[in-house]
Design a protein around this motif. Structure first.
Motif, PDB file in Angstrom:
ATOM      1  N   MET A  33       0.816  -1.207   0.000  1.00 17.47           N
ATOM      2  CA  MET A  33       0.000   0.000   0.000  1.00 17.47           C
ATOM      3  C   MET A  33       0.854   1.263   0.000  1.00 17.47           C
ATOM      4  N   ALA A  34       2.002   1.210   0.681  1.00 10.53           N
ATOM      5  CA  ALA A  34       2.834   2.404   0.831  1.00 10.53           C
ATOM      6  C   ALA A  34       3.779   2.626  -0.343  1.00 10.53           C
ATOM      7  N   ALA A  35       4.134   1.572  -1.064  1.00 13.85           N
ATOM      8  CA  ALA A  35       5.128   1.686  -2.138  1.00 13.85           C
ATOM      9  C   ALA A  35       4.769   2.730  -3.194  1.00 13.85           C
ATOM     10  N   PRO A  36       3.479   2.913  -3.564  1.00 10.78           N
ATOM     11  CA  PRO A  36       3.172   3.949  -4.570  1.00 10.78           C
ATOM     12  C   PRO A  36       3.546   5.360  -4.147  1.00 10.78           C
ATOM     13  N   LEU A  37       3.792   5.580  -2.858  1.00  9.00           N
ATOM     14  CA  LEU A  37       4.244   6.897  -2.412  1.00  9.00           C
ATOM     15  C   LEU A  37       5.586   7.264  -3.048  1.00  9.00           C
ATOM     16  N   LEU A  38       6.329   6.262  -3.501  1.00  8.70           N
ATOM     17  CA  LEU A  38       7.633   6.499  -4.106  1.00  8.70           C
ATOM     18  C   LEU A  38       7.528   6.829  -5.590  1.00  8.70           C
ATOM     19  N   LEU A  39       6.355   6.644  -6.174  1.00  7.10           N
ATOM     20  CA  LEU A  39       6.181   6.904  -7.602  1.00  7.10           C
ATOM     21  C   LEU A  39       5.922   8.384  -7.843  1.00  7.10           C
ATOM     22  N   VAL A  40       6.403   8.889  -8.951  1.00  5.82           N
ATOM     23  CA  VAL A  40       6.208  10.299  -9.289  1.00  5.82           C
ATOM     24  C   VAL A  40       4.768  10.569  -9.685  1.00  5.82           C
ATOM     25  N   ASP A  41       4.200   9.717 -10.540  1.00  2.96           N
ATOM     26  CA  ASP A  41       2.828   9.874 -11.009  1.00  2.96           C
ATOM     27  C   ASP A  41       2.217   8.487 -11.164  1.00  2.96           C
ATOM     28  N   ARG A  42       1.353   8.111 -10.245  1.00  2.00           N
ATOM     29  CA  ARG A  42       0.795   6.755 -10.250  1.00  2.00           C
ATOM     30  C   ARG A  42      -0.051   6.482 -11.483  1.00  2.00           C
ATOM     31  N   GLY A  43      -0.616   7.527 -12.114  1.00  2.00           N
ATOM     32  CA  GLY A  43      -1.402   7.327 -13.320  1.00  2.00           C
ATOM     33  C   GLY A  43      -0.534   6.980 -14.511  1.00  2.00           C
ATOM     34  N   ARG A  44       0.510   7.746 -14.725  1.00  2.00           N
ATOM     35  CA  ARG A  44       1.405   7.481 -15.851  1.00  2.00           C
ATOM     36  C   ARG A  44       2.260   6.240 -15.608  1.00  2.00           C
ATOM     37  N   GLU A  45       2.502   5.913 -14.347  1.00  2.00           N
ATOM     38  CA  GLU A  45       3.253   4.699 -14.005  1.00  2.00           C
ATOM     39  C   GLU A  45       2.268   3.635 -13.510  1.00  2.00           C
ATOM     40  N   ALA A  46       1.220   3.417 -14.299  1.00  2.00           N
ATOM     41  CA  ALA A  46       0.109   2.571 -13.864  1.00  2.00           C
ATOM     42  C   ALA A  46       0.536   1.131 -13.595  1.00  2.00           C
ATOM     43  N   TRP A  47       1.439   0.593 -14.414  1.00  2.00           N
ATOM     44  CA  TRP A  47       1.829  -0.798 -14.205  1.00  2.00           C
ATOM     45  C   TRP A  47       2.572  -0.986 -12.889  1.00  2.00           C
ATOM     46  N   ALA A  48       3.368   0.002 -12.496  1.00  2.00           N
ATOM     47  CA  ALA A  48       4.022  -0.077 -11.188  1.00  2.00           C
ATOM     48  C   ALA A  48       2.984   0.015 -10.076  1.00  2.00           C
ATOM     49  N   THR A  49       1.981   0.872 -10.258  1.00  4.13           N
ATOM     50  CA  THR A  49       0.901   0.995  -9.273  1.00  4.13           C
ATOM     51  C   THR A  49       0.127  -0.307  -9.160  1.00  4.13           C
ATOM     52  N   ILE A  50      -0.160  -0.930 -10.306  1.00  3.07           N
ATOM     53  CA  ILE A  50      -0.881  -2.210 -10.305  1.00  3.07           C
ATOM     54  C   ILE A  50      -0.067  -3.277  -9.578  1.00  3.07           C
ATOM     55  N   ALA A  51       1.250  -3.303  -9.830  1.00  6.03           N
ATOM     56  CA  ALA A  51       2.110  -4.292  -9.166  1.00  6.03           C
ATOM     57  C   ALA A  51       2.090  -4.102  -7.657  1.00  6.03           C
ATOM     58  N   CYS A  52       2.119  -2.852  -7.210  1.00  3.14           N
ATOM     59  CA  CYS A  52       2.056  -2.578  -5.772  1.00  3.14           C
ATOM     60  C   CYS A  52       0.726  -3.050  -5.191  1.00  3.14           C
ATOM     61  N   HIS A  53      -0.350  -2.789  -5.914  1.00  6.88           N
ATOM     62  CA  HIS A  53      -1.673  -3.183  -5.419  1.00  6.88           C
ATOM     63  C   HIS A  53      -1.807  -4.708  -5.367  1.00  6.88           C
TER      64      HIS A  53
ATOM     65  N   LEU B 205      -4.234   3.698 -18.558  1.00  3.73           N
ATOM     66  CA  LEU B 205      -3.871   5.072 -18.205  1.00  3.73           C
ATOM     67  C   LEU B 205      -2.601   5.609 -18.874  1.00  3.73           C
ATOM     68  N   PRO B 206      -1.516   4.846 -18.981  1.00  4.52           N
ATOM     69  CA  PRO B 206      -0.323   5.437 -19.624  1.00  4.52           C
ATOM     70  C   PRO B 206      -0.602   5.951 -21.038  1.00  4.52           C
ATOM     71  N   ALA B 207      -1.289   5.148 -21.853  1.00  7.85           N
ATOM     72  CA  ALA B 207      -1.603   5.590 -23.219  1.00  7.85           C
ATOM     73  C   ALA B 207      -2.591   6.746 -23.201  1.00  7.85           C
ATOM     74  N   PHE B 208      -3.522   6.723 -22.262  1.00  5.42           N
ATOM     75  CA  PHE B 208      -4.510   7.789 -22.179  1.00  5.42           C
ATOM     76  C   PHE B 208      -3.841   9.122 -21.842  1.00  5.42           C
ATOM     77  N   HIS B 209      -2.915   9.089 -20.894  1.00  2.00           N
ATOM     78  CA  HIS B 209      -2.205  10.319 -20.540  1.00  2.00           C
ATOM     79  C   HIS B 209      -1.293  10.797 -21.669  1.00  2.00           C
ATOM     80  N   ALA B 210      -0.746   9.855 -22.425  1.00  2.00           N
ATOM     81  CA  ALA B 210       0.199  10.222 -23.475  1.00  2.00           C
ATOM     82  C   ALA B 210      -0.497  10.765 -24.729  1.00  2.00           C
ATOM     83  N   SER B 211      -1.630  10.140 -25.096  1.00  2.00           N
ATOM     84  CA  SER B 211      -2.245  10.499 -26.380  1.00  2.00           C
ATOM     85  C   SER B 211      -3.747  10.742 -26.310  1.00  2.00           C
ATOM     86  N   GLY B 212      -4.354  10.469 -25.170  1.00  2.00           N
ATOM     87  CA  GLY B 212      -5.801  10.610 -25.067  1.00  2.00           C
ATOM     88  C   GLY B 212      -6.563   9.406 -25.570  1.00  2.00           C
TER      89      GLY B 212
END
Length: 434
Positions: free
Chosen positions: A18-38, A399-406
């Motif tokens: 639960m706490a590991a995403p605090l280390l990410l800069v942007d959990r939306g753009r780094e969605a796969w890292a967020t998913i792995a933490c979850h 989310l990564p593709a959505f943030h990058a290109s919509g």
């Protein structure tokens, strides 16, 4: 001793995940890292859930609530990044506090320009007025009073989640279940990620629905009806439980109507406008669907030849595929409720059946919608379905593709992985409770 060490290790894994995403800069753009933490946090949670269900681990109330507070506190520290709903929450709470009706005034209305701040630019579909029911609007006003920032809704709905956990802890023994089964709700990482981390309001509807069923078992029909009215004014879905509660006492209707009227009354200037935003979202939006995707494809396949040949007419000519595809699923939902009624199922069993049906058949299933199913998993526990509270976060892979290109592109393979535990759990439940 070995079992105790395993429990402590699982608790550490859950908190670290639960706490590991605090280390990410942007959990939306780094969605796969967020998913792995979850998924890591959910793995630890599943170990704890299995121990509780086997009876090898029976946490006392103090331990159970302290651990829930720890999960909530970690989630409150997260900056919302997986959804932009929080910005609309903050603005609509500000509108209500200013005496403005959010159902009549969309965020881009010039007359409320003085209430905008920097986050206003992040609101999606500013031209659409409020879609959330009035109990949520009142909660958002409270949140805006507490803090005119995203922290306000996060704190209010985190407290709702904690209160629902406490209610389940006291409610479950009345059903002949161990109070410890409440940790299947109160320790679930999805609950805290979505309600305390992202600030979603579904914890309010879950709390009010649990309180309604608890009051019903205590033979307090007016309170049961009032709580169900509050739940319905938070999310429309709990209204389907009204006949099942009223079967125990007709006075439930009185409490339901009084509270529903009291909550809606401050906002009813134009009754049609109150539902305009919600109807706009339900008519247009479709995301992360499973059974609905199959029905939508089948409906489109049937209608396409008619359209190509000009051979379809009458009322079908005016129907969009998405709206037409909802009809058989709506009929199926009615049939499931009718079956529960004929078999005189308890409201608790009916809630499990209906909310599982909702998760399967919803045209849009955001991960936070699963919070409505969580309380009933305490009463009909399944490790498969609890695992789904982890894999549902795979919905964020867009989310990564959505943030990058919509572009909003869902991978079928990812959705199969996401929903596999859910449908596996339903098959298991059907086999063991047939």
């Amino acid at each position: 001793m070995v079992a105790a060490r395993g429990v402590r290790l699982a608790q550490v894994v859950t908190v670290v995940g639960m706490a590991a995403p605090l280390l990410l800069v942007d959990r939306g753009r780094e969605a796969w890292a967020t998913i792995a933490c979850h998924l890591t946090a959910t793995a630890g949670f599943l170990v704890l859930a299995a121990a509780v269900l086997r009876g090898t681990y029976r946490p006392r109330a103090a331990e159970a609530f302290v651990f829930a507070v720890a999960l909530g506190a970690v989630s409150l520290a997260l900056t919302p990044r997986l959804s932009d709903d929080i910005h609309r929450y903050v603005f609509e709470g500000r509108l209500v506090c200013a005496g403005v009706n959010p159902y009549l005034t969309p965020p881009d209305a010039p007359e409320v320009a003085h209430l905008r701040d920097a986050s206003w630019q992040c609101i999606n579909h500013k031209e659409i007025p409020a879609a959330y029911p009035p109990a949520v609007q009142l909660a958002l006003a409270v949140a805006a009073t507490v803090s005119p920032t995203p922290f306000g809704p996060k704190l209010v709905f985190a407290l709702c989640a904690f209160a629902a956990f406490a209610a389940l802890w006291h409610f479950l023994p009345r059903l002949g279940l161990p109070a410890q089964h409440a940790v299947l709700f109160g320790w679930c990482p999805l609950l805290w990620l979505e309600c305390a981390g992202e600030g979603h309001s579904d914890a309010l509807a879950a709390l009010a629905t649990v309180l309604a069923l608890w009051a019903s078992t205590c033979a307090w029909p007016l309170l049961a009806g009032g709580c169900l009215g509050l739940a319905t004014a938070s999310k429309f879905l709990p209204a389907v439980l009204l006949p099942f509660l009223a079967r125990r006492s007709r006075r439930v209707w009185l409490g339901f109507v009084v509270v529903l009227f009291a909550v809606y009354a401050p906002f009813v200037a134009d009754p049609r406008a109150m539902f305009a935003g919600a109807l706009e979202y339900t008519a247009r939006w479709r995301a992360n669907d499973s059974a609905f995707a199959a029905v939508h494809w089948l409906t489109e396949s049937v209608m396409s030849p008619w359209r190509a040949g000009g051979g379809y007419a009458g009322w079908l000519a005016g129907c969009e595929v998405q709206r037409l595809a909802k009809l058989p699923l709506a009929l199926l939902g009615v049939c499931l409720l009718a079956r529960c009624w004929r078999r005189q199922e308890s409201p608790e069993r009916t809630a499990f059946v209906f909310f599982a049906f909702f998760v399967a058949c919803a045209p849009t299933l955001h991960p936070w919608y699963v919070v409505l199913l969580l309380p009933w998993l305490c009463m009909r526990p399944s490790l498969w379905l609890l695992a789904f509270t982890g894999t549902v976060a795979l919905a964020y892979h867009v989310l990564p593709a959505f943030h990058a290109s919509g572009a909003w592109h869902e991978s079928t393979a990812v959705k199969v992985l996401e929903y596999a535990p859910f449908y596996g759990g339903l098959l298991w439940a059907a086999g063991t409770h047939a």
